[in-house]
Write a protein that holds these residues in place. Structure first.
Motif, PDB file in Angstrom:
ATOM      1  N   PRO A 152       0.809  -1.230   0.000  1.00 43.89           N
ATOM      2  CA  PRO A 152       0.000   0.000   0.000  1.00 43.89           C
ATOM      3  C   PRO A 152       0.837   1.274   0.000  1.00 43.89           C
ATOM      4  O   PRO A 152       0.510   2.239  -0.706  1.00 43.89           O
ATOM      5  CB  PRO A 152      -0.835  -0.129   1.283  1.00 43.89           C
ATOM      6  CG  PRO A 152      -0.912  -1.595   1.530  1.00 43.89           C
ATOM      7  CD  PRO A 152       0.428  -2.137   1.102  1.00 43.89           C
ATOM      8  N   ASP A 153       1.933   1.296   0.760  1.00 41.48           N
ATOM      9  CA  ASP A 153       2.787   2.482   0.775  1.00 41.48           C
ATOM     10  C   ASP A 153       3.525   2.650  -0.546  1.00 41.48           C
ATOM     11  O   ASP A 153       3.709   3.778  -1.019  1.00 41.48           O
ATOM     12  CB  ASP A 153       3.789   2.410   1.929  1.00 41.48           C
ATOM     13  CG  ASP A 153       3.145   2.718   3.268  1.00 41.48           C
ATOM     14  OD1 ASP A 153       2.087   3.376   3.292  1.00 41.48           O
ATOM     15  OD2 ASP A 153       3.694   2.290   4.305  1.00 41.48           O
ATOM     16  N   ILE A 154       3.958   1.549  -1.150  1.00 41.76           N
ATOM     17  CA  ILE A 154       4.617   1.654  -2.455  1.00 41.76           C
ATOM     18  C   ILE A 154       3.638   2.171  -3.502  1.00 41.76           C
ATOM     19  O   ILE A 154       3.968   3.049  -4.309  1.00 41.76           O
ATOM     20  CB  ILE A 154       5.205   0.292  -2.868  1.00 41.76           C
ATOM     21  CG1 ILE A 154       6.351  -0.099  -1.929  1.00 41.76           C
ATOM     22  CG2 ILE A 154       5.702   0.332  -4.319  1.00 41.76           C
ATOM     23  CD1 ILE A 154       6.881  -1.500  -2.146  1.00 41.76           C
ATOM     24  N   GLU A 155       2.424   1.635  -3.485  1.00 44.79           N
ATOM     25  CA  GLU A 155       1.414   2.096  -4.445  1.00 44.79           C
ATOM     26  C   GLU A 155       1.117   3.582  -4.264  1.00 44.79           C
ATOM     27  O   GLU A 155       1.047   4.343  -5.236  1.00 44.79           O
ATOM     28  CB  GLU A 155       0.132   1.284  -4.277  1.00 44.79           C
ATOM     29  CG  GLU A 155      -0.951   1.636  -5.281  1.00 44.79           C
ATOM     30  CD  GLU A 155      -2.169   0.739  -5.161  1.00 44.79           C
ATOM     31  OE1 GLU A 155      -3.039   0.827  -6.058  1.00 44.79           O
ATOM     32  OE2 GLU A 155      -2.262  -0.028  -4.187  1.00 44.79           O
ATOM     33  N   ALA A 156       0.978   4.013  -3.012  1.00 44.72           N
ATOM     34  CA  ALA A 156       0.715   5.429  -2.740  1.00 44.72           C
ATOM     35  C   ALA A 156       1.903   6.292  -3.134  1.00 44.72           C
ATOM     36  O   ALA A 156       1.737   7.394  -3.685  1.00 44.72           O
ATOM     37  CB  ALA A 156       0.384   5.619  -1.264  1.00 44.72           C
ATOM     38  N   ALA A 157       3.116   5.818  -2.885  1.00 48.51           N
ATOM     39  CA  ALA A 157       4.314   6.568  -3.252  1.00 48.51           C
ATOM     40  C   ALA A 157       4.418   6.713  -4.771  1.00 48.51           C
ATOM     41  O   ALA A 157       4.768   7.791  -5.286  1.00 48.51           O
ATOM     42  CB  ALA A 157       5.558   5.880  -2.697  1.00 48.51           C
ATOM     43  N   MET A 158       4.120   5.660  -5.501  1.00 45.00           N
ATOM     44  CA  MET A 158       4.149   5.727  -6.965  1.00 45.00           C
ATOM     45  C   MET A 158       3.141   6.738  -7.480  1.00 45.00           C
ATOM     46  O   MET A 158       3.429   7.522  -8.385  1.00 45.00           O
ATOM     47  CB  MET A 158       3.871   4.337  -7.551  1.00 45.00           C
ATOM     48  CG  MET A 158       4.975   3.324  -7.309  1.00 45.00           C
ATOM     49  SD  MET A 158       4.540   1.637  -7.860  1.00 45.00           S
ATOM     50  CE  MET A 158       4.495   1.874  -9.645  1.00 45.00           C
ATOM     51  N   ARG A 159       1.977   6.724  -6.885  1.00 45.48           N
ATOM     52  CA  ARG A 159       0.936   7.655  -7.303  1.00 45.48           C
ATOM     53  C   ARG A 159       1.302   9.103  -6.948  1.00 45.48           C
ATOM     54  O   ARG A 159       1.207  10.004  -7.790  1.00 45.48           O
ATOM     55  CB  ARG A 159      -0.387   7.266  -6.634  1.00 45.48           C
ATOM     56  CG  ARG A 159      -1.572   8.148  -7.042  1.00 45.48           C
ATOM     57  CD  ARG A 159      -2.861   7.636  -6.433  1.00 45.48           C
ATOM     58  NE  ARG A 159      -2.802   7.633  -4.962  1.00 45.48           N
ATOM     59  CZ  ARG A 159      -2.768   6.521  -4.231  1.00 45.48           C
ATOM     60  NH1 ARG A 159      -2.760   5.333  -4.808  1.00 45.48           N
ATOM     61  NH2 ARG A 159      -2.725   6.609  -2.905  1.00 45.48           N
ATOM     62  N   ASP A 160       1.745   9.316  -5.721  1.00 49.26           N
ATOM     63  CA  ASP A 160       2.037  10.671  -5.266  1.00 49.26           C
ATOM     64  C   ASP A 160       3.231  11.283  -5.982  1.00 49.26           C
ATOM     65  O   ASP A 160       3.268  12.495  -6.205  1.00 49.26           O
ATOM     66  CB  ASP A 160       2.297  10.679  -3.756  1.00 49.26           C
ATOM     67  CG  ASP A 160       1.042  10.388  -2.941  1.00 49.26           C
ATOM     68  OD1 ASP A 160      -0.046  10.282  -3.552  1.00 49.26           O
ATOM     69  OD2 ASP A 160       1.156  10.276  -1.709  1.00 49.26           O
ATOM     70  N   ARG A 161       4.223  10.456  -6.331  1.00 47.05           N
ATOM     71  CA  ARG A 161       5.433  10.967  -6.986  1.00 47.05           C
ATOM     72  C   ARG A 161       5.369  10.834  -8.504  1.00 47.05           C
ATOM     73  O   ARG A 161       6.324  11.174  -9.197  1.00 47.05           O
ATOM     74  CB  ARG A 161       6.673  10.229  -6.467  1.00 47.05           C
ATOM     75  CG  ARG A 161       6.928  10.377  -4.974  1.00 47.05           C
ATOM     76  CD  ARG A 161       7.028  11.834  -4.518  1.00 47.05           C
ATOM     77  NE  ARG A 161       7.644  11.938  -3.208  1.00 47.05           N
ATOM     78  CZ  ARG A 161       6.964  11.911  -2.052  1.00 47.05           C
ATOM     79  NH1 ARG A 161       5.645  11.746  -2.065  1.00 47.05           N
ATOM     80  NH2 ARG A 161       7.603  12.033  -0.903  1.00 47.05           N
ATOM     81  N   GLY A 162       4.270  10.326  -9.015  1.00 50.62           N
ATOM     82  CA  GLY A 162       4.125  10.193 -10.458  1.00 50.62           C
ATOM     83  C   GLY A 162       5.074   9.178 -11.060  1.00 50.62           C
ATOM     84  O   GLY A 162       5.532   9.335 -12.197  1.00 50.62           O
ATOM     85  N   VAL A 163       5.377   8.131 -10.312  1.00 53.80           N
ATOM     86  CA  VAL A 163       6.273   7.084 -10.809  1.00 53.80           C
ATOM     87  C   VAL A 163       5.440   6.046 -11.550  1.00 53.80           C
ATOM     88  O   VAL A 163       4.549   5.417 -10.975  1.00 53.80           O
ATOM     89  CB  VAL A 163       7.033   6.425  -9.635  1.00 53.80           C
ATOM     90  CG1 VAL A 163       7.848   5.242 -10.139  1.00 53.80           C
ATOM     91  CG2 VAL A 163       7.928   7.451  -8.952  1.00 53.80           C
ATOM     92  N   ASP A 164       5.727   5.874 -12.826  1.00 56.69           N
ATOM     93  CA  ASP A 164       4.970   4.940 -13.656  1.00 56.69           C
ATOM     94  C   ASP A 164       5.960   4.026 -14.375  1.00 56.69           C
ATOM     95  O   ASP A 164       6.144   4.103 -15.584  1.00 56.69           O
ATOM     96  CB  ASP A 164       4.111   5.710 -14.664  1.00 56.69           C
ATOM     97  CG  ASP A 164       3.192   4.793 -15.457  1.00 56.69           C
ATOM     98  OD1 ASP A 164       2.942   3.667 -14.982  1.00 56.69           O
ATOM     99  OD2 ASP A 164       2.747   5.199 -16.542  1.00 56.69           O
TER     100      ASP A 164
END
Length: 205
Positions: free
Chosen positions: A144-156
């Motif tokens: 969950p934290d990795i998913e949120a971090a990817m979303r918040d930092r725009g990591v795709d």
């Protein structure tokens, strides 16, 4: 787990005494080298009590992997990094926490299920599967934290939260192997620092 294991779950019966003894002895000696007699002595129970609760040492091995998950799960659930607001900070806080608990004797900070997996992966699929469930269920707590971090930092990137969570465990397990190989916990801490640098670069912190 500061150790990779919390205070063992306190239960006033032979079964849990044996499981707690297994967490200690198997990390010190390995699964194969740990005997039923030694487990009974360490637990302060009779051999009859052992076979009352477990049909075999292998049945205890499976139960020990599950006990490890429950014990360390409670330990990590109470860790302070969960109180951080930002998902990247929580993820880095987890890595810092893992580094901080690499201290003392090697047997005290290394992983029970990693130790057993290295020994029995090809010879005992039941214990192997129990160990895999333990490692991957812990990895899943990071998703969950990795998913949120990817979303918040725009990591795709071309990876998933599950694959990155699994990678963190691969680095940690490898760090434990290096510590065992060298007899030095410092090499494990260095590996965890490299993992932290990688994550900071990935999320551009």
């Amino acid at each position: 787990m500061a150790k990779p294991i919390a205070k063992p779950i306190a239960k006033p019966n032979a079964k849990f005494k044996l499981l707690d003894a297994a967490l200690l002895l198997i990390r010190e000696r390995g699964y194969t080298a740990t005997t039923v007699d030694e487990l009974c002595v360490a637990a302060g129970v009779t051999k009859g009590a052992f076979f009352h609760h477990f049909k075999s040492k292998d049945e205890l091995g499976i139960a020990a992997a599950q006990h490890w998950s429950a014990t360390t799960g409670a330990f990590f659930a109470d860790a302070p990094y969960h109180n951080l607001n930002d998902p990247v900070e929580r993820l880095i806080g987890y890595i810092d926490f893992r580094k901080d608990i690499i201290e003392g004797d090697i047997a005290q900070f290394t992983c029970l299920v990693g130790t057993m997996t290295q020994e029995i992966y090809g010879s005992n699929p039941e214990i192997r599967d129990a160990c895999a469930a333990s490692i991957l269920s812990h990895a899943a707590t990071l998703e969950p934290d990795i998913e949120a971090a990817m979303r918040d930092r725009g990591v795709d990137g071309d990876f998933t939260p599950a694959s990155l969570a699994a990678h963190t465990q691969a680095v940690l397990q490898g760090a434990f192997i290096l510590a065992k190989a060298t007899g030095d916990g410092a090499v494990a801490r260095s590996s965890v620092e490299h993992l932290k640098r990688y994550l900071l670069l990935l999320f551009e912190e």
